[in-house]
Design a protein around this motif. Sequence first.
Motif, mmCIF file in Angstrom:
data_model
loop_
_atom_site.group_PDB
_atom_site.id
_atom_site.type_symbol
_atom_site.label_atom_id
_atom_site.label_comp_id
_atom_site.label_asym_id
_atom_site.label_seq_id
_atom_site.Cartn_x
_atom_site.Cartn_y
_atom_site.Cartn_z
ATOM 1 N N ILE A 63 0.565 -1.550 0.015
ATOM 2 C CA ILE A 63 0.015 -0.242 0.214
ATOM 3 C C ILE A 63 0.694 0.983 0.112
ATOM 4 C CG2 ILE A 63 -2.041 1.294 1.144
ATOM 5 C CD1 ILE A 63 -2.525 -1.207 2.691
ATOM 6 N N LEU A 64 1.779 1.307 1.027
ATOM 7 C CA LEU A 64 2.969 2.217 0.833
ATOM 8 C C LEU A 64 3.650 2.861 -0.138
ATOM 9 C CD1 LEU A 64 4.463 1.837 4.283
ATOM 10 C CD2 LEU A 64 2.973 3.760 3.615
ATOM 11 N N ALA A 65 3.948 1.646 -1.144
ATOM 12 C CA ALA A 65 4.402 1.892 -2.644
ATOM 13 C C ALA A 65 3.521 2.442 -3.830
ATOM 14 C CB ALA A 65 4.734 0.340 -2.723
ATOM 15 N N ALA A 66 2.077 1.331 -3.208
ATOM 16 C CA ALA A 66 1.447 1.847 -3.910
ATOM 17 C C ALA A 66 1.085 3.499 -4.049
ATOM 18 C CB ALA A 66 0.656 1.204 -4.379
ATOM 19 N N MET A 67 0.712 4.223 -3.023
ATOM 20 C CA MET A 67 0.575 5.316 -3.081
ATOM 21 C C MET A 67 1.563 6.368 -3.559
ATOM 22 S SD MET A 67 -1.308 5.176 1.292
ATOM 23 C CE MET A 67 -0.393 6.537 1.422
ATOM 24 N N ASP A 68 3.188 5.918 -2.984
ATOM 25 C CA ASP A 68 3.715 6.904 -3.758
ATOM 26 C C ASP A 68 3.763 6.827 -5.287
ATOM 27 O OD1 ASP A 68 5.855 8.089 -2.281
ATOM 28 O OD2 ASP A 68 7.073 7.017 -3.376
ATOM 29 N N GLU A 69 3.615 5.572 -5.633
ATOM 30 C CA GLU A 69 4.431 5.886 -7.065
ATOM 31 C C GLU A 69 2.515 6.790 -7.579
ATOM 32 O OE1 GLU A 69 3.631 2.586 -10.497
ATOM 33 O OE2 GLU A 69 3.564 1.427 -8.710
ATOM 34 N N ALA A 70 1.448 6.753 -7.045
ATOM 35 C CA ALA A 70 0.819 7.692 -7.377
ATOM 36 C C ALA A 70 0.307 8.788 -6.866
ATOM 37 C CB ALA A 70 -0.716 6.646 -6.845
ATOM 38 N N GLY A 71 1.411 9.604 -6.298
ATOM 39 C CA GLY A 71 1.933 10.665 -5.659
ATOM 40 C C GLY A 71 1.608 11.347 -4.222
ATOM 41 N N PHE A 72 0.856 10.415 -3.443
ATOM 42 C CA PHE A 72 0.327 10.700 -2.483
ATOM 43 C C PHE A 72 1.566 10.283 -0.918
ATOM 44 C CE2 PHE A 72 -3.588 9.942 -4.281
ATOM 45 C CZ PHE A 72 -4.365 10.656 -4.170
ATOM 46 N N ALA A 73 1.717 11.378 -0.117
ATOM 47 C CA ALA A 73 2.282 11.089 0.896
ATOM 48 C C ALA A 73 2.363 9.809 1.887
ATOM 49 C CB ALA A 73 3.164 12.059 1.845
ATOM 50 N N ALA A 74 2.971 9.138 3.001
ATOM 51 C CA ALA A 74 2.458 8.338 3.341
ATOM 52 C C ALA A 74 1.830 8.905 4.674
ATOM 53 C CB ALA A 74 3.731 7.699 4.603
ATOM 54 N N ASP A 75 1.043 10.216 4.765
ATOM 55 C CA ASP A 75 0.918 11.117 5.577
ATOM 56 C C ASP A 75 -0.032 11.171 5.881
ATOM 57 O OD1 ASP A 75 2.866 12.755 4.909
ATOM 58 O OD2 ASP A 75 2.678 14.066 6.104
ATOM 59 N N ASN A 76 -1.312 10.175 4.665
ATOM 60 C CA ASN A 76 -2.539 10.287 4.566
ATOM 61 C C ASN A 76 -2.984 9.374 5.216
ATOM 62 O OD1 ASN A 76 -3.224 12.207 2.596
ATOM 63 N ND2 ASN A 76 -1.098 11.249 1.197
ATOM 64 N N ILE A 77 -2.486 8.129 5.108
ATOM 65 C CA ILE A 77 -2.750 6.987 5.776
ATOM 66 C C ILE A 77 -2.211 6.644 7.339
ATOM 67 C CG2 ILE A 77 -0.812 5.391 4.602
ATOM 68 C CD1 ILE A 77 -3.695 3.682 4.331
ATOM 69 N N VAL A 78 -2.893 5.687 8.123
ATOM 70 C CA VAL A 78 -2.558 5.039 9.520
ATOM 71 C C VAL A 78 -3.015 3.789 8.954
ATOM 72 C CG1 VAL A 78 -3.386 5.561 11.355
ATOM 73 C CG2 VAL A 78 -2.449 7.857 10.437
ATOM 74 N N PHE A 79 -2.325 2.343 9.423
ATOM 75 C CA PHE A 79 -2.664 1.101 9.275
ATOM 76 C C PHE A 79 -3.626 0.875 10.678
ATOM 77 C CE2 PHE A 79 0.843 1.985 6.360
ATOM 78 C CZ PHE A 79 0.240 1.642 5.097
ATOM 79 N N GLY A 80 -4.567 -0.179 10.522
ATOM 80 C CA GLY A 80 -5.412 -1.029 11.993
ATOM 81 C C GLY A 80 -4.881 -2.249 12.070
ATOM 82 N N MET A 81 -4.285 -2.319 12.463
ATOM 83 C CA MET A 81 -3.938 -4.085 12.206
ATOM 84 C C MET A 81 -4.727 -4.848 13.236
ATOM 85 S SD MET A 81 0.356 -4.956 11.072
ATOM 86 C CE MET A 81 0.382 -6.844 10.843
ATOM 87 N N GLY A 82 -5.066 -6.032 13.403
ATOM 88 C CA GLY A 82 -5.797 -6.415 14.131
ATOM 89 C C GLY A 82 -5.176 -8.109 14.063
ATOM 90 N N GLY A 83 -5.913 -9.277 13.798
ATOM 91 C CA GLY A 83 -5.024 -10.378 13.515
ATOM 92 C C GLY A 83 -3.522 -11.260 13.122
ATOM 93 N N ALA A 84 -3.460 -10.513 12.116
ATOM 94 C CA ALA A 84 -2.034 -10.996 11.627
ATOM 95 C C ALA A 84 -0.843 -9.419 12.608
ATOM 96 C CB ALA A 84 -1.355 -9.789 10.560
ATOM 97 N N LEU A 85 -1.463 -9.002 13.208
ATOM 98 C CA LEU A 85 -0.370 -7.814 15.090
ATOM 99 C C LEU A 85 -0.234 -8.839 16.251
ATOM 100 C CD1 LEU A 85 0.730 -5.325 15.227
ATOM 101 C CD2 LEU A 85 -1.016 -4.513 16.429
ATOM 102 N N LEU A 86 -1.496 -10.119 16.984
ATOM 103 C CA LEU A 86 -1.186 -10.442 17.556
ATOM 104 C C LEU A 86 -1.671 -11.733 17.404
ATOM 105 C CD1 LEU A 86 -3.294 -7.961 20.444
ATOM 106 C CD2 LEU A 86 -0.722 -7.823 19.480
ATOM 107 N N GLN A 87 -2.277 -12.481 16.978
ATOM 108 C CA GLN A 87 -2.268 -13.859 16.346
ATOM 109 C C GLN A 87 -1.527 -14.278 15.102
ATOM 110 O OE1 GLN A 87 -4.206 -15.039 18.854
ATOM 111 N NE2 GLN A 87 -4.390 -17.351 18.006
#
Length: 480
Positions: free
Chosen positions: A354-378
Amino acid sequence: MHNVSHGLNDIASILSNPILNTDSYKASHYLQYPPEASAMFSYIESRGGRYGRTLFFGLQMLIKEYLCRPITPAMIDQAKAFFTAHGEPFNEAGWRYIVEQFGGYLPVRIRAVPEGSVVPTHNVLVTVECDDPQVFWLASYLETMLLRVWYPITVATQSWHLRQTIRAALEQSSDDLTQLPFKLHDFGARGVSSAESAAIGGAAHLVSFMGSDTVLGVVAANHYYNETMAAFSVPAAEHSTITSWGRERETDAFRNMLAQFGKPGAIVSVVSDSYDLFAALDVWGTELKQAVLDSGGMLVIRPDSGDPQTIVLQTLRALDASFGSTLNGKGRRVLDNVRVIQGDGVNPESIAAILAAMDEAGFAADNIVFGMGGALLQQINRDTQRFAMKCSAIRLGDDWHDVLKDPVTDAGKRSMKGRLTLLRNRHTGEYRTTTLPLEWDERTAESDWDDALVTVFDSGKLLIDVSLTDIRHRAHAHEG
Protein backbone atom coordinates in the motif's frame (compact mmCIF):
# COMPACT_ATOMS: atom_id res chain seq x y z
CA MET A 1 -10.92 -34.79 41.46
CA HIS A 2 -13.40 -32.91 43.68
CA ASN A 3 -10.97 -32.46 46.55
CA VAL A 4 -12.01 -29.18 48.09
CA SER A 5 -9.24 -29.23 50.73
CA HIS A 6 -6.61 -29.24 48.02
CA GLY A 7 -8.30 -26.57 45.95
CA LEU A 8 -8.65 -28.61 42.76
CA ASN A 9 -12.08 -27.11 42.20
CA ASP A 10 -10.72 -23.56 42.39
CA ILE A 11 -9.62 -22.78 38.84
CA ALA A 12 -8.33 -19.32 39.77
CA SER A 13 -5.88 -20.71 42.31
CA ILE A 14 -4.83 -23.48 39.93
CA LEU A 15 -4.01 -21.01 37.19
CA SER A 16 -1.96 -18.90 39.60
CA ASN A 17 -0.01 -21.84 41.07
CA PRO A 18 3.57 -21.75 39.66
CA ILE A 19 4.06 -25.46 40.35
CA LEU A 20 1.25 -26.20 37.89
CA ASN A 21 2.41 -23.64 35.31
CA THR A 22 4.43 -26.30 33.52
CA ASP A 23 4.17 -29.39 31.30
CA SER A 24 3.04 -32.66 32.86
CA TYR A 25 6.26 -34.51 32.10
CA LYS A 26 8.32 -31.89 33.97
CA ALA A 27 6.97 -33.34 37.24
CA SER A 28 8.91 -36.56 36.64
CA HIS A 29 12.19 -35.02 35.50
CA TYR A 30 13.77 -34.68 38.94
CA LEU A 31 14.08 -38.48 38.91
CA GLN A 32 15.70 -38.56 35.44
CA TYR A 33 18.89 -36.51 35.86
CA PRO A 34 22.22 -38.07 36.90
CA PRO A 35 22.16 -38.74 40.65
CA GLU A 36 25.26 -36.58 41.21
CA ALA A 37 23.70 -33.53 39.48
CA SER A 38 24.04 -30.45 41.69
CA ALA A 39 23.33 -27.43 39.44
CA MET A 40 21.80 -26.67 36.06
CA PHE A 41 22.05 -23.90 33.47
CA SER A 42 19.55 -23.24 30.65
CA TYR A 43 19.18 -20.51 28.03
CA ILE A 44 16.65 -19.04 25.59
CA GLU A 45 17.40 -18.13 21.97
CA SER A 46 15.71 -17.41 18.64
CA ARG A 47 17.09 -19.98 16.22
CA GLY A 48 16.29 -17.85 13.18
CA GLY A 49 12.93 -17.25 11.53
CA ARG A 50 11.04 -14.53 9.66
CA TYR A 51 13.28 -11.74 10.93
CA GLY A 52 17.06 -11.72 11.29
CA ARG A 53 16.91 -9.66 14.48
CA THR A 54 14.57 -9.80 17.46
CA LEU A 55 13.52 -7.02 19.82
CA PHE A 56 13.73 -8.38 23.36
CA PHE A 57 10.65 -7.54 25.43
CA GLY A 58 8.24 -9.06 27.93
CA LEU A 59 10.35 -10.96 30.47
CA GLN A 60 9.67 -8.35 33.15
CA MET A 61 5.92 -9.00 32.80
CA LEU A 62 6.38 -12.74 33.29
CA ILE A 63 8.71 -12.33 36.25
CA LYS A 64 6.46 -9.83 38.03
CA GLU A 65 3.36 -11.92 37.46
CA TYR A 66 4.68 -15.41 38.18
CA LEU A 67 7.99 -15.40 40.05
CA CYS A 68 7.76 -12.60 42.61
CA ARG A 69 5.16 -14.36 44.76
CA PRO A 70 6.26 -17.25 46.99
CA ILE A 71 5.28 -20.88 46.77
CA THR A 72 2.97 -21.77 49.67
CA PRO A 73 2.18 -25.06 51.42
CA ALA A 74 -1.34 -24.81 49.98
CA MET A 75 0.11 -24.66 46.46
CA ILE A 76 2.17 -27.77 47.18
CA ASP A 77 -0.88 -29.62 48.50
CA GLN A 78 -2.84 -28.61 45.42
CA ALA A 79 -0.08 -29.69 43.03
CA LYS A 80 0.46 -32.98 44.85
CA ALA A 81 -3.24 -33.83 44.56
CA PHE A 82 -3.26 -32.93 40.88
CA PHE A 83 -0.14 -34.80 39.78
CA THR A 84 -1.02 -37.90 41.83
CA ALA A 85 -4.42 -38.11 40.15
CA HIS A 86 -2.86 -37.13 36.80
CA GLY A 87 -0.45 -40.06 36.73
CA GLU A 88 2.83 -38.27 37.42
CA PRO A 89 5.23 -38.48 40.36
CA PHE A 90 5.52 -35.36 42.52
CA ASN A 91 8.63 -34.00 44.18
CA GLU A 92 6.97 -32.98 47.41
CA ALA A 93 10.25 -32.92 49.34
CA GLY A 94 11.82 -30.53 46.83
CA TRP A 95 8.96 -28.06 46.96
CA ARG A 96 8.75 -28.26 50.78
CA TYR A 97 12.48 -27.51 50.86
CA ILE A 98 11.89 -24.33 48.83
CA VAL A 99 9.25 -23.17 51.31
CA GLU A 100 11.33 -24.04 54.37
CA GLN A 101 14.72 -22.79 53.17
CA PHE A 102 13.76 -19.86 50.93
CA GLY A 103 10.37 -18.76 52.19
CA GLY A 104 8.80 -20.14 49.03
CA TYR A 105 10.88 -18.01 46.64
CA LEU A 106 12.54 -19.95 43.86
CA PRO A 107 16.36 -20.08 44.21
CA VAL A 108 17.06 -19.38 40.56
CA ARG A 109 19.05 -16.64 38.88
CA ILE A 110 17.80 -15.19 35.61
CA ARG A 111 20.02 -13.03 33.44
CA ALA A 112 18.81 -11.33 30.26
CA VAL A 113 19.68 -8.75 27.66
CA PRO A 114 18.08 -5.39 28.54
CA GLU A 115 14.52 -5.10 27.24
CA GLY A 116 14.39 -3.05 24.05
CA SER A 117 17.67 -4.52 22.77
CA VAL A 118 17.61 -5.55 19.11
CA VAL A 119 19.72 -8.70 18.85
CA PRO A 120 20.55 -10.89 15.84
CA THR A 121 19.07 -14.39 15.98
CA HIS A 122 21.16 -17.35 17.12
CA ASN A 123 22.27 -15.49 20.25
CA VAL A 124 21.49 -16.16 23.90
CA LEU A 125 18.81 -13.76 25.20
CA VAL A 126 18.05 -15.21 28.64
CA THR A 127 19.88 -17.58 30.97
CA VAL A 128 18.41 -19.47 33.93
CA GLU A 129 20.64 -21.03 36.56
CA CYS A 130 19.96 -22.95 39.77
CA ASP A 131 22.97 -24.03 41.82
CA ASP A 132 21.16 -25.51 44.82
CA PRO A 133 21.76 -29.28 44.68
CA GLN A 134 18.37 -29.99 46.29
CA VAL A 135 16.37 -28.26 43.56
CA PHE A 136 18.79 -27.79 40.63
CA TRP A 137 16.05 -29.06 38.29
CA LEU A 138 14.17 -25.75 38.67
CA ALA A 139 16.26 -24.32 35.81
CA SER A 140 14.39 -26.64 33.47
CA TYR A 141 11.07 -26.82 35.31
CA LEU A 142 10.46 -23.13 34.57
CA GLU A 143 10.88 -23.63 30.81
CA THR A 144 7.16 -23.83 30.05
CA MET A 145 6.42 -20.51 31.67
CA LEU A 146 9.58 -18.62 30.72
CA LEU A 147 9.65 -19.70 27.08
CA ARG A 148 6.31 -17.98 26.58
CA VAL A 149 8.43 -14.84 26.35
CA TRP A 150 8.56 -15.83 22.66
CA TYR A 151 5.15 -14.18 22.29
CA PRO A 152 5.88 -10.60 23.41
CA ILE A 153 9.30 -10.78 21.75
CA THR A 154 7.76 -11.85 18.44
CA VAL A 155 5.01 -9.22 18.55
CA ALA A 156 7.53 -6.54 19.50
CA THR A 157 9.88 -7.74 16.77
CA GLN A 158 7.23 -7.63 14.05
CA SER A 159 6.07 -4.16 15.12
CA TRP A 160 9.67 -2.91 15.24
CA HIS A 161 10.30 -4.09 11.68
CA LEU A 162 7.00 -2.58 10.52
CA ARG A 163 8.09 0.68 12.11
CA GLN A 164 11.18 0.56 9.89
CA THR A 165 8.99 -0.05 6.82
CA ILE A 166 6.71 2.87 7.64
CA ARG A 167 9.60 5.12 8.64
CA ALA A 168 11.26 4.53 5.25
CA ALA A 169 8.03 5.52 3.50
CA LEU A 170 7.76 8.68 5.58
CA GLU A 171 11.38 9.60 4.91
CA GLN A 172 10.74 9.26 1.19
CA SER A 173 7.39 11.00 0.97
CA SER A 174 6.76 13.12 4.07
CA ASP A 175 8.04 16.28 5.75
CA ASP A 176 6.88 15.07 9.19
CA LEU A 177 8.48 12.12 10.95
CA THR A 178 6.86 12.93 14.29
CA GLN A 179 3.71 11.06 13.21
CA LEU A 180 5.56 7.71 13.03
CA PRO A 181 4.54 6.41 16.50
CA PHE A 182 0.86 6.69 15.55
CA LYS A 183 1.03 5.05 12.11
CA LEU A 184 0.24 1.45 13.15
CA HIS A 185 -2.74 1.12 15.49
CA ASP A 186 -3.44 -2.10 17.42
CA PHE A 187 -6.83 -3.53 16.41
CA GLY A 188 -6.01 -7.01 17.72
CA ALA A 189 -7.89 -7.41 21.02
CA ARG A 190 -10.81 -9.44 19.65
CA GLY A 191 -8.62 -11.64 17.49
CA VAL A 192 -6.44 -13.18 20.20
CA SER A 193 -6.97 -16.34 22.18
CA SER A 194 -7.32 -14.80 25.64
CA ALA A 195 -7.39 -11.64 27.70
CA GLU A 196 -3.84 -12.44 28.81
CA SER A 197 -2.69 -12.57 25.18
CA ALA A 198 -4.31 -9.21 24.54
CA ALA A 199 -2.45 -7.77 27.53
CA ILE A 200 0.95 -9.25 26.72
CA GLY A 201 0.88 -8.84 22.94
CA GLY A 202 -0.79 -5.45 23.15
CA ALA A 203 1.94 -4.19 25.46
CA ALA A 204 4.65 -5.55 23.16
CA HIS A 205 3.32 -3.57 20.21
CA LEU A 206 3.71 -0.40 22.23
CA VAL A 207 7.49 -0.59 22.24
CA SER A 208 7.35 0.79 18.69
CA PHE A 209 3.98 2.57 18.50
CA MET A 210 1.71 4.68 20.68
CA GLY A 211 -1.71 4.00 19.15
CA SER A 212 -3.89 1.15 20.40
CA ASP A 213 -7.49 0.07 20.87
CA THR A 214 -6.37 -3.01 22.84
CA VAL A 215 -7.23 -1.69 26.29
CA LEU A 216 -5.66 -4.60 28.19
CA GLY A 217 -2.39 -4.14 26.33
CA VAL A 218 -2.21 -0.50 27.37
CA VAL A 219 -3.15 -1.39 30.95
CA ALA A 220 -0.41 -4.04 31.03
CA ALA A 221 2.21 -1.67 29.65
CA ASN A 222 1.25 0.92 32.24
CA HIS A 223 1.27 -1.60 35.10
CA TYR A 224 4.30 -3.75 34.36
CA TYR A 225 6.46 -1.04 32.80
CA ASN A 226 5.81 1.97 35.03
CA GLU A 227 3.96 4.21 32.59
CA THR A 228 1.21 6.74 33.25
CA MET A 229 -0.36 6.22 29.80
CA ALA A 230 1.46 4.08 27.26
CA ALA A 231 -0.85 4.66 24.28
CA PHE A 232 -3.77 6.67 22.98
CA SER A 233 -6.92 6.30 20.88
CA VAL A 234 -9.64 8.45 19.32
CA PRO A 235 -13.45 8.24 19.02
CA ALA A 236 -14.29 5.96 16.11
CA ALA A 237 -17.41 4.49 14.56
CA GLU A 238 -18.07 0.80 14.15
CA HIS A 239 -20.54 -0.60 11.68
CA SER A 240 -23.32 -0.92 14.27
CA THR A 241 -23.18 2.77 15.15
CA ILE A 242 -23.70 3.58 11.48
CA THR A 243 -26.03 0.79 10.31
CA SER A 244 -28.36 1.19 13.32
CA TRP A 245 -29.53 4.43 11.69
CA GLY A 246 -30.68 2.49 8.62
CA ARG A 247 -29.36 2.76 5.09
CA GLU A 248 -31.53 5.75 4.23
CA ARG A 249 -30.12 7.66 7.21
CA GLU A 250 -26.43 6.87 6.77
CA THR A 251 -25.73 10.55 6.10
CA ASP A 252 -27.39 11.40 9.42
CA ALA A 253 -25.15 8.86 11.14
CA PHE A 254 -22.11 10.52 9.60
CA ARG A 255 -23.36 13.98 10.55
CA ASN A 256 -23.87 12.78 14.13
CA MET A 257 -20.24 11.66 14.33
CA LEU A 258 -19.13 15.17 13.36
CA ALA A 259 -21.55 16.75 15.83
CA GLN A 260 -20.43 14.56 18.69
CA PHE A 261 -16.67 14.50 18.14
CA GLY A 262 -15.71 16.99 15.41
CA LYS A 263 -13.98 19.68 17.44
CA PRO A 264 -10.95 21.85 16.62
CA GLY A 265 -7.82 19.73 16.73
CA ALA A 266 -9.78 16.52 17.29
CA ILE A 267 -9.59 13.34 15.23
CA VAL A 268 -12.73 11.38 14.41
CA SER A 269 -12.71 8.06 12.55
CA VAL A 270 -15.78 6.97 10.60
CA VAL A 271 -16.21 3.59 8.94
CA SER A 272 -17.77 4.33 5.54
CA ASP A 273 -18.24 1.05 3.66
CA SER A 274 -21.43 -0.16 5.39
CA TYR A 275 -23.30 -0.09 2.08
CA ASP A 276 -21.52 1.70 -0.75
CA LEU A 277 -18.10 3.18 0.01
CA PHE A 278 -18.04 5.27 -3.15
CA ALA A 279 -21.47 6.76 -2.49
CA ALA A 280 -20.34 7.53 1.07
CA LEU A 281 -17.18 9.23 -0.21
CA ASP A 282 -19.37 11.33 -2.46
CA VAL A 283 -21.54 12.37 0.51
CA TRP A 284 -18.47 13.27 2.56
CA GLY A 285 -17.13 15.39 -0.29
CA THR A 286 -20.38 17.22 -1.07
CA GLU A 287 -23.24 17.32 1.44
CA LEU A 288 -21.00 16.98 4.52
CA LYS A 289 -17.89 18.76 3.28
CA GLN A 290 -18.66 22.08 4.91
CA ALA A 291 -19.47 20.40 8.21
CA VAL A 292 -16.09 18.68 8.11
CA LEU A 293 -14.32 21.97 7.42
CA ASP A 294 -16.33 23.86 10.05
CA SER A 295 -15.56 21.29 12.74
CA GLY A 296 -11.87 22.19 12.75
CA GLY A 297 -11.06 18.53 13.29
CA MET A 298 -9.47 15.83 11.18
CA LEU A 299 -11.88 13.35 9.56
CA VAL A 300 -10.44 9.86 9.12
CA ILE A 301 -12.30 7.64 6.65
CA ARG A 302 -12.15 3.87 7.21
CA PRO A 303 -12.84 1.70 4.16
CA ASP A 304 -13.19 -1.82 5.53
CA SER A 305 -13.68 -4.14 2.59
CA GLY A 306 -12.31 -4.89 -0.87
CA ASP A 307 -8.72 -5.28 -2.03
CA PRO A 308 -6.75 -3.05 0.39
CA GLN A 309 -4.26 -1.65 -2.11
CA THR A 310 -6.95 -0.82 -4.69
CA ILE A 311 -9.44 0.57 -2.18
CA VAL A 312 -6.92 2.81 -0.44
CA LEU A 313 -5.92 4.46 -3.72
CA GLN A 314 -9.53 4.87 -4.83
CA THR A 315 -10.39 6.43 -1.47
CA LEU A 316 -7.44 8.79 -1.56
CA ARG A 317 -8.25 9.93 -5.09
CA ALA A 318 -11.90 10.54 -4.23
CA LEU A 319 -10.98 12.57 -1.13
CA ASP A 320 -8.36 14.51 -3.07
CA ALA A 321 -10.96 15.42 -5.69
CA SER A 322 -13.39 16.76 -3.08
CA PHE A 323 -11.23 18.14 -0.25
CA GLY A 324 -8.06 18.95 -2.18
CA SER A 325 -4.45 18.45 -1.14
CA THR A 326 -1.22 20.33 -0.56
CA LEU A 327 2.10 19.50 -2.19
CA ASN A 328 4.78 18.93 0.43
CA GLY A 329 8.55 19.34 0.30
CA LYS A 330 8.98 15.85 -1.15
CA GLY A 331 6.63 16.63 -4.04
CA ARG A 332 3.86 14.38 -2.65
CA ARG A 333 0.24 15.28 -2.01
CA VAL A 334 -1.08 15.59 1.55
CA LEU A 335 -4.88 15.66 1.79
CA ASP A 336 -6.53 18.69 3.36
CA ASN A 337 -8.69 18.00 6.45
CA VAL A 338 -9.06 14.26 5.83
CA ARG A 339 -7.07 11.05 6.21
CA VAL A 340 -7.60 7.31 5.64
CA ILE A 341 -7.25 4.44 8.09
CA GLN A 342 -6.93 0.96 6.59
CA GLY A 343 -7.87 -1.74 9.07
CA ASP A 344 -8.86 -4.62 6.80
CA GLY A 345 -6.39 -7.13 5.38
CA VAL A 346 -3.45 -5.40 7.04
CA ASN A 347 -0.25 -7.42 7.40
CA PRO A 348 3.47 -6.80 6.76
CA GLU A 349 3.10 -7.51 3.05
CA SER A 350 0.02 -5.36 2.47
CA ILE A 351 1.46 -2.43 4.44
CA ALA A 352 4.55 -2.38 2.21
CA ALA A 353 2.45 -2.77 -0.95
CA ILE A 354 0.00 0.00 0.00
CA LEU A 355 2.78 2.44 0.88
CA ALA A 356 4.59 1.70 -2.38
CA ALA A 357 1.41 2.15 -4.42
CA MET A 358 0.63 5.42 -2.65
CA ASP A 359 4.08 6.78 -3.34
CA GLU A 360 3.88 5.77 -6.99
CA ALA A 361 0.53 7.59 -7.22
CA GLY A 362 2.07 10.72 -5.70
CA PHE A 363 0.48 10.53 -2.24
CA ALA A 364 2.51 11.08 0.92
CA ALA A 365 2.47 8.46 3.67
CA ASP A 366 0.96 11.20 5.86
CA ASN A 367 -2.43 10.33 4.37
CA ILE A 368 -2.76 6.87 5.90
CA VAL A 369 -2.79 5.13 9.24
CA PHE A 370 -2.89 1.34 9.48
CA GLY A 371 -5.02 -0.66 11.92
CA MET A 372 -3.67 -4.18 12.34
CA GLY A 373 -5.59 -6.96 14.10
CA GLY A 374 -5.08 -10.69 13.77
CA ALA A 375 -1.81 -10.37 11.90
CA LEU A 376 -0.41 -8.20 14.69
CA LEU A 377 -1.20 -10.30 17.76
CA GLN A 378 -2.36 -13.72 16.59
CA GLN A 379 -0.89 -14.79 13.25
CA ILE A 380 2.47 -15.60 14.79
CA ASN A 381 3.65 -18.59 16.79
CA ARG A 382 6.75 -19.88 18.55
CA ASP A 383 8.19 -21.00 15.23
CA THR A 384 7.90 -17.54 13.64
CA GLN A 385 11.28 -16.88 15.26
CA ARG A 386 11.97 -20.54 16.18
CA PHE A 387 12.30 -19.91 19.91
CA ALA A 388 13.71 -22.58 22.20
CA MET A 389 14.90 -22.97 25.78
CA LYS A 390 17.53 -25.64 26.34
CA CYS A 391 19.78 -26.92 29.09
CA SER A 392 23.37 -26.14 28.08
CA ALA A 393 25.34 -27.11 31.19
CA ILE A 394 24.98 -29.30 34.25
CA ARG A 395 27.16 -29.55 37.32
CA LEU A 396 27.91 -33.12 38.35
CA GLY A 397 29.38 -33.05 41.82
CA ASP A 398 31.70 -30.05 41.74
CA ASP A 399 32.41 -29.88 38.01
CA TRP A 400 30.43 -28.23 35.22
CA HIS A 401 29.84 -30.24 32.04
CA ASP A 402 28.61 -29.05 28.65
CA VAL A 403 25.18 -30.24 27.55
CA LEU A 404 23.79 -30.02 24.02
CA LYS A 405 21.50 -31.65 21.51
CA ASP A 406 22.61 -32.16 17.92
CA PRO A 407 19.95 -34.10 15.95
CA VAL A 408 21.31 -35.69 12.80
CA THR A 409 17.83 -35.23 11.32
CA ASP A 410 17.70 -31.43 11.79
CA ALA A 411 20.87 -29.37 12.15
CA GLY A 412 18.72 -26.30 12.78
CA LYS A 413 17.81 -27.73 16.19
CA ARG A 414 21.40 -27.97 17.35
CA SER A 415 21.67 -26.27 20.72
CA MET A 416 24.51 -24.30 22.27
CA LYS A 417 26.65 -25.72 25.06
CA GLY A 418 28.21 -24.40 28.23
CA ARG A 419 27.33 -21.66 30.69
CA LEU A 420 26.57 -18.89 28.24
CA THR A 421 26.51 -15.13 28.12
CA LEU A 422 26.09 -12.45 25.47
CA LEU A 423 28.77 -9.90 24.63
CA ARG A 424 28.26 -6.53 22.98
CA ASN A 425 30.97 -4.55 21.23
CA ARG A 426 30.85 -1.06 22.71
CA HIS A 427 32.08 0.50 19.46
CA THR A 428 30.16 -1.36 16.75
CA GLY A 429 27.16 -2.64 18.72
CA GLU A 430 27.86 -6.16 17.43
CA TYR A 431 26.66 -9.06 19.57
CA ARG A 432 28.22 -12.47 20.07
CA THR A 433 27.43 -15.37 22.36
CA THR A 434 30.26 -16.89 24.39
CA THR A 435 30.76 -19.12 27.42
CA LEU A 436 31.56 -18.43 31.06
CA PRO A 437 33.98 -17.83 32.60
CA LEU A 438 35.09 -15.10 30.21
CA GLU A 439 38.53 -16.35 29.20
CA TRP A 440 39.86 -13.60 27.00
CA ASP A 441 42.54 -10.98 26.87
CA GLU A 442 41.73 -8.50 29.64
CA ARG A 443 42.88 -5.49 27.63
CA THR A 444 40.60 -6.49 24.74
CA ALA A 445 37.70 -6.94 27.11
CA GLU A 446 38.16 -3.49 28.59
CA SER A 447 38.45 -1.74 25.25
CA ASP A 448 35.93 -3.52 23.06
CA TRP A 449 33.42 -5.90 24.62
CA ASP A 450 30.96 -5.73 27.49
CA ASP A 451 28.81 -8.47 29.00
CA ALA A 452 25.38 -7.61 27.61
CA LEU A 453 23.38 -9.77 30.03
CA VAL A 454 22.27 -8.37 33.37
CA THR A 455 20.84 -10.23 36.35
CA VAL A 456 17.15 -9.38 36.40
CA PHE A 457 15.89 -11.90 38.96
CA ASP A 458 17.47 -13.75 41.87
CA SER A 459 15.68 -15.90 44.45
CA GLY A 460 12.33 -14.14 44.36
CA LYS A 461 13.61 -10.62 43.84
CA LEU A 462 13.21 -8.55 40.68
CA LEU A 463 16.51 -6.67 40.41
CA ILE A 464 15.77 -4.58 37.32
CA ASP A 465 12.47 -2.70 36.94
CA VAL A 466 12.70 -0.88 33.63
CA SER A 467 10.20 1.61 32.23
CA LEU A 468 8.60 1.43 28.81
CA THR A 469 10.10 4.88 28.16
CA ASP A 470 13.61 3.49 28.57
CA ILE A 471 12.77 0.41 26.48
CA ARG A 472 11.47 2.58 23.65
CA HIS A 473 14.59 4.73 23.79
CA ARG A 474 16.81 1.64 23.55
CA ALA A 475 14.79 0.09 20.73
CA HIS A 476 14.87 3.21 18.57
CA ALA A 477 18.18 4.76 19.61
CA HIS A 478 19.70 4.34 16.17
CA GLU A 479 16.83 5.66 14.08
CA GLY A 480 17.65 8.54 11.79
